[in-house]
Write a protein that holds these residues in place. Sequence first.
Motif, short mmCIF file in Angstrom:
data_model
loop_
_atom_site.label_atom_id
_atom_site.label_comp_id
_atom_site.label_asym_id
_atom_site.label_seq_id
_atom_site.Cartn_x
_atom_site.Cartn_y
_atom_site.Cartn_z
N LEU A 133 39.29 25.19 13.42
CA LEU A 133 38.16 24.32 13.72
C LEU A 133 36.85 24.92 13.20
CD1 LEU A 133 38.81 23.02 17.37
CD2 LEU A 133 38.81 21.69 15.26
N GLU A 134 36.68 26.23 13.38
CA GLU A 134 35.46 26.89 12.90
C GLU A 134 35.35 26.79 11.38
OE1 GLU A 134 35.80 30.80 14.47
OE2 GLU A 134 34.99 30.27 16.45
N LEU A 135 36.48 26.99 10.70
CA LEU A 135 36.50 26.85 9.24
C LEU A 135 36.21 25.41 8.84
CD1 LEU A 135 37.04 27.95 6.42
CD2 LEU A 135 39.49 27.59 6.82
N GLY A 136 36.81 24.45 9.54
CA GLY A 136 36.56 23.05 9.25
C GLY A 136 35.11 22.66 9.48
N PHE A 137 34.51 23.17 10.54
CA PHE A 137 33.12 22.86 10.86
C PHE A 137 32.21 23.28 9.71
CE2 PHE A 137 28.96 23.91 12.59
CZ PHE A 137 28.67 22.80 13.36
N THR A 138 32.33 24.53 9.28
CA THR A 138 31.49 25.03 8.18
C THR A 138 31.74 24.25 6.89
OG1 THR A 138 31.65 27.24 9.17
CG2 THR A 138 30.75 27.10 6.95
N SER A 139 33.00 23.94 6.61
CA SER A 139 33.34 23.22 5.38
C SER A 139 32.75 21.82 5.37
CB SER A 139 34.86 23.15 5.23
OG SER A 139 35.43 24.45 5.19
N PHE A 140 32.85 21.10 6.49
CA PHE A 140 32.33 19.74 6.54
C PHE A 140 30.80 19.72 6.51
CE2 PHE A 140 36.57 18.66 8.44
CZ PHE A 140 36.98 17.85 7.40
N VAL A 141 30.16 20.74 7.08
CA VAL A 141 28.70 20.84 6.97
C VAL A 141 28.30 21.00 5.51
CG1 VAL A 141 26.69 22.26 7.50
CG2 VAL A 141 28.30 21.70 9.30
N LEU A 142 29.05 21.83 4.78
CA LEU A 142 28.79 22.00 3.35
C LEU A 142 28.95 20.69 2.60
CD1 LEU A 142 28.38 23.66 0.76
CD2 LEU A 142 30.82 24.22 0.82
N VAL A 143 30.01 19.95 2.89
CA VAL A 143 30.24 18.66 2.23
C VAL A 143 29.11 17.68 2.56
CG1 VAL A 143 31.76 16.65 2.10
CG2 VAL A 143 32.74 18.95 2.17
N MET A 144 28.64 17.69 3.81
CA MET A 144 27.57 16.79 4.20
C MET A 144 26.27 17.13 3.46
SD MET A 144 26.05 15.82 7.98
CE MET A 144 25.27 17.43 8.21
N ILE A 145 25.96 18.42 3.37
CA ILE A 145 24.73 18.83 2.67
C ILE A 145 24.80 18.40 1.21
CG2 ILE A 145 23.42 20.82 1.84
CD1 ILE A 145 24.12 22.23 4.46
N GLN A 146 25.95 18.63 0.57
CA GLN A 146 26.11 18.24 -0.84
C GLN A 146 25.99 16.73 -1.01
OE1 GLN A 146 26.73 20.33 -3.87
NE2 GLN A 146 25.82 18.35 -4.35
N THR A 147 26.57 15.97 -0.07
CA THR A 147 26.50 14.50 -0.15
C THR A 147 25.07 14.02 0.00
OG1 THR A 147 28.73 14.35 0.82
CG2 THR A 147 27.37 12.36 0.84
N ILE A 148 24.34 14.59 0.96
CA ILE A 148 22.94 14.21 1.15
C ILE A 148 22.12 14.57 -0.08
CG2 ILE A 148 20.86 14.68 2.50
CD1 ILE A 148 22.66 15.03 4.95
N ASN A 149 22.37 15.74 -0.66
CA ASN A 149 21.66 16.13 -1.89
C ASN A 149 21.92 15.13 -3.01
OD1 ASN A 149 20.41 18.38 -0.86
ND2 ASN A 149 21.89 19.83 -1.65
N ASN A 150 23.19 14.74 -3.17
CA ASN A 150 23.53 13.77 -4.21
C ASN A 150 22.82 12.44 -3.97
OD1 ASN A 150 25.23 15.66 -5.36
ND2 ASN A 150 27.09 14.83 -4.41
N ALA A 151 22.78 12.02 -2.71
CA ALA A 151 22.17 10.73 -2.37
C ALA A 151 20.67 10.74 -2.63
CB ALA A 151 22.47 10.39 -0.91
N ILE A 152 19.99 11.78 -2.19
CA ILE A 152 18.53 11.80 -2.35
C ILE A 152 18.15 11.94 -3.81
CG2 ILE A 152 18.23 14.29 -1.99
CD1 ILE A 152 15.93 11.50 -0.67
N GLN A 153 18.93 12.70 -4.58
CA GLN A 153 18.65 12.82 -6.01
C GLN A 153 18.83 11.48 -6.71
OE1 GLN A 153 21.16 16.00 -7.46
NE2 GLN A 153 20.13 17.54 -6.21
N LEU A 154 19.87 10.75 -6.32
CA LEU A 154 20.10 9.43 -6.91
C LEU A 154 18.99 8.46 -6.54
CD1 LEU A 154 21.83 7.42 -8.47
CD2 LEU A 154 23.18 7.06 -6.38
N LYS A 155 18.55 8.49 -5.29
CA LYS A 155 17.47 7.60 -4.84
C LYS A 155 16.17 7.91 -5.57
CE LYS A 155 15.36 4.54 -2.33
NZ LYS A 155 15.61 3.10 -2.56
N VAL A 156 15.84 9.19 -5.72
CA VAL A 156 14.62 9.58 -6.44
C VAL A 156 14.71 9.14 -7.90
CG1 VAL A 156 13.28 11.55 -7.28
CG2 VAL A 156 14.07 11.50 -4.91
N ALA A 157 15.89 9.31 -8.50
CA ALA A 157 16.07 8.90 -9.90
C ALA A 157 15.90 7.39 -10.05
CB ALA A 157 17.46 9.34 -10.38
#
Length: 212
Positions: A180-204
């Motif tokens: 669970l601890e490994l999954g928690f950190t991994s999914f937080v990483l995926v969420m941060i990357q997804t948000i980064n992709n989304a905001i970059q696309l919106k700005v573009a």
Amino acid sequence: MLLWLFCIAIAEQVFSTVLTLIEIFSPVNIPAVSSLQHLRNYLVNDLLFIPLIFVNLLIILLFFIWIYRLHKDLCKCYKNYPINAGDAVYNLIIPLVNIWRIWKNFRTIGRYFKRETGRLHRYGLLIERLVILIYGIFIALFLLEKLLYESRQGVTVTEPILRNIPEFIAPFAFAFKELLELGFTSFVLVMIQTINNAIQLKVAQIKAVFNF
């Protein structure tokens, strides 16, 4: 850099989790298992202890900076965005007190992107699902800690007392906690990357409109 540090933290967690699972589910009289346990203890508790603390502190600092800059961009992209950069950072300062506000932070991000079309809409859906999944793991970890450990007077949070739980349950509970601890950190990483992709696309998209 924040994403790279998360990758380092995940790599350490994977290493520690694999060795822990081997230790839990292997007979104690196997010399190789004992050697792996000593190797993990040496690396995690001796050799890498200070570097890992530094990495974790840096992750926390950069996460605050990332949240601040992200909400600056969100407020520029959406005129009516309800959470400003200062409030977003404040909501993270005391997580246990502001846990609902942290939930609101990320659900709001997902909700605004979900209102868009195409890839942004899909990003928004994914962000909302990741937030629910991450909070589900967080609650499961909290309940598991309550199952495994108990508080006693004079014992600090860093020195928990193991509960008197059935012997056949303990290995599976500890293994599940590691995963669970490994999954928690991994999914937080995926969420941060997804948000980064989304905001970059919106700005573009906004820049493309103005350049047109």
